[in-house]
Write an enzyme that holds these catalytic residues in place. Structure first.
Site, PDB file in Angstrom:
ATOM      1  N   SER A  65      10.385   0.663  -8.574  1.00  0.00           N
ATOM      2  CA  SER A  65      10.531   2.107  -8.410  1.00  0.00           C
ATOM      3  C   SER A  65      11.855   2.586  -8.980  1.00  0.00           C
ATOM      4  O   SER A  65      12.818   1.830  -9.099  1.00  0.00           O
ATOM      5  CB  SER A  65      10.484   2.485  -6.925  1.00  0.00           C
ATOM      6  OG  SER A  65       9.302   2.012  -6.325  1.00  0.00           O
TER       7      SER A  65
HETATM    8  N1  SAH Z   1       9.234  -2.414  -3.932  1.00  0.00           N
HETATM    9  C1  SAH Z   1       9.038  -2.853  -5.284  1.00  0.00           C
HETATM   10  C2  SAH Z   1       8.110  -1.941  -6.049  1.00  0.00           C
HETATM   11  C3  SAH Z   1       6.774  -2.482  -6.008  1.00  0.00           C
HETATM   12  S1  SAH Z   1       5.503  -1.716  -6.925  1.00  0.00           S
HETATM   13  C4  SAH Z   1      10.313  -3.089  -6.027  1.00  0.00           C
HETATM   14  O1  SAH Z   1      11.392  -2.811  -5.508  1.00  0.00           O
HETATM   15  O2  SAH Z   1      10.237  -3.615  -7.142  1.00  0.00           O
HETATM   16  C5  SAH Z   1       4.193  -2.026  -5.793  1.00  0.00           C
HETATM   17  C6  SAH Z   1       3.794  -3.456  -5.622  1.00  0.00           C
HETATM   18  O3  SAH Z   1       2.770  -3.482  -4.635  1.00  0.00           O
HETATM   19  C7  SAH Z   1       3.180  -4.106  -6.857  1.00  0.00           C
HETATM   20  O4  SAH Z   1       3.920  -5.255  -7.165  1.00  0.00           O
HETATM   21  C8  SAH Z   1       1.764  -4.473  -6.426  1.00  0.00           C
HETATM   22  O5  SAH Z   1       1.309  -5.702  -6.959  1.00  0.00           O
HETATM   23  C9  SAH Z   1       1.898  -4.540  -4.924  1.00  0.00           C
HETATM   24  N2  SAH Z   1       0.684  -4.334  -4.134  1.00  0.00           N
HETATM   25  C10 SAH Z   1      -0.334  -3.464  -4.345  1.00  0.00           C
HETATM   26  N3  SAH Z   1      -1.241  -3.556  -3.354  1.00  0.00           N
HETATM   27  C11 SAH Z   1      -0.791  -4.515  -2.496  1.00  0.00           C
HETATM   28  C12 SAH Z   1      -1.271  -5.070  -1.273  1.00  0.00           C
HETATM   29  N4  SAH Z   1      -2.420  -4.668  -0.722  1.00  0.00           N
HETATM   30  N5  SAH Z   1      -0.539  -6.031  -0.677  1.00  0.00           N
HETATM   31  C13 SAH Z   1       0.631  -6.469  -1.221  1.00  0.00           C
HETATM   32  N6  SAH Z   1       1.139  -5.974  -2.361  1.00  0.00           N
HETATM   33  C14 SAH Z   1       0.448  -5.004  -2.996  1.00  0.00           C
END
Ligand code: SAH
Length: 215
Positions: free
Chosen positions: A63
């Protein structure tokens, strides 16, 4: 140990965070100190302090710094909380949460990203109170529930019931909820057995997948 990009971090904190209304000093201090470049792919390190999301592989993104700061500020962590994050992605947000709370469990659906997040957290010495779990975070992580705070980093069609169940009373949840193309960032409190909710801002996250996410 790391090439010093302190000046860029300070500029990010002033220009992107403070100027846009982030007030929590603890959050600003932590983000001034965590090397964000260590959480993005090597070829994107030069972009690490820009005001943008960055691709991290598997079609996912880390993000924008402002969004990480806002979500963290909204949780009002004091240092004693057990936190659950859904969507570890790069592991950067988990590192920020870990510096402001007692423990963090962060879940990631993509095995490749879970592994990279684990490595980045270890390399930066941030892994002591953070557990990266590979799995479907839309169901939460009952093993260590309940949590004082939950942060969801992917857009959900509805607030997953499992996450509300695994929230302590009192406890706080931040989650983007809405359509695939755009959501509202909601802050949800559980207190005295009741649920209250407000919308903090409009936002746009990658979709939450899994059992209680988008199929
Ligand atoms: N907080 C992160 C941003 C992550 S983007 C950072 O600081 O980089 C969102 C993430 O959620 C992605 O990597 C995606 O693979 C994951 N995601 C999506 N659905 C999910 C689920 N049901 N359980 C776990 N992870 C999930």
């Amino acid at each position: 140990m790391f090439p010093d990009r302190q000046a860029e971090r300070r500029e990010m904190v002033e220009a992107q965070l403070r100027r846009n209304g982030i007030r929590a000093e603890r959050v600003l201090r932590v983000m001034e100190n965590i090397p964000r470049e260590e959480f993005v792919p090597p070829e994107s390190r030069f972009l690490a302090y820009r005001d943008d999301p960055i691709a991290i592989g598997c079609g996912q993104t880390i993000s924008q710094p402002y969004m990480t700061a806002l979500m963290t500020e909204l949780l009002e962590l004091t240092g004693n909380e057990d936190v659950l994050e859904v969507g570890a992605g790069s592991g950067y947000h988990a590192a920020v949460l870990g510096a402001l709370s007692a423990t963090v469990v962060t879940m990631e659906l993509e095995p490749v990203l879970a592994k990279l997040a684990r490595e980045s957290l270890a390399r930066t010495g941030r892994d002591e109170n953070i557990l990266v779990v590979e799995g479907d975070g839309s169901l939460g992580y009952p093993k260590f529930a309940p949590y004082d705070a939950i942060s969801v980093a992917a857009g959900a069609p509805e607030v997953p019931a499992a996450l509300l169940d695994q929230l302590k009373d009192p406890g706080r949840l931040v989650i983007p909820v809405g359509a695939r193309a755009g959501q509202e960032l909601r802050v949800i409190w559980k207190r005295h057995g009741r649920i209250e909710s407000r919308t903090a801002t409009a936002c746009r996250f990658v979709p939450l997948r899994g059992e209680e996410g988008w199929r």
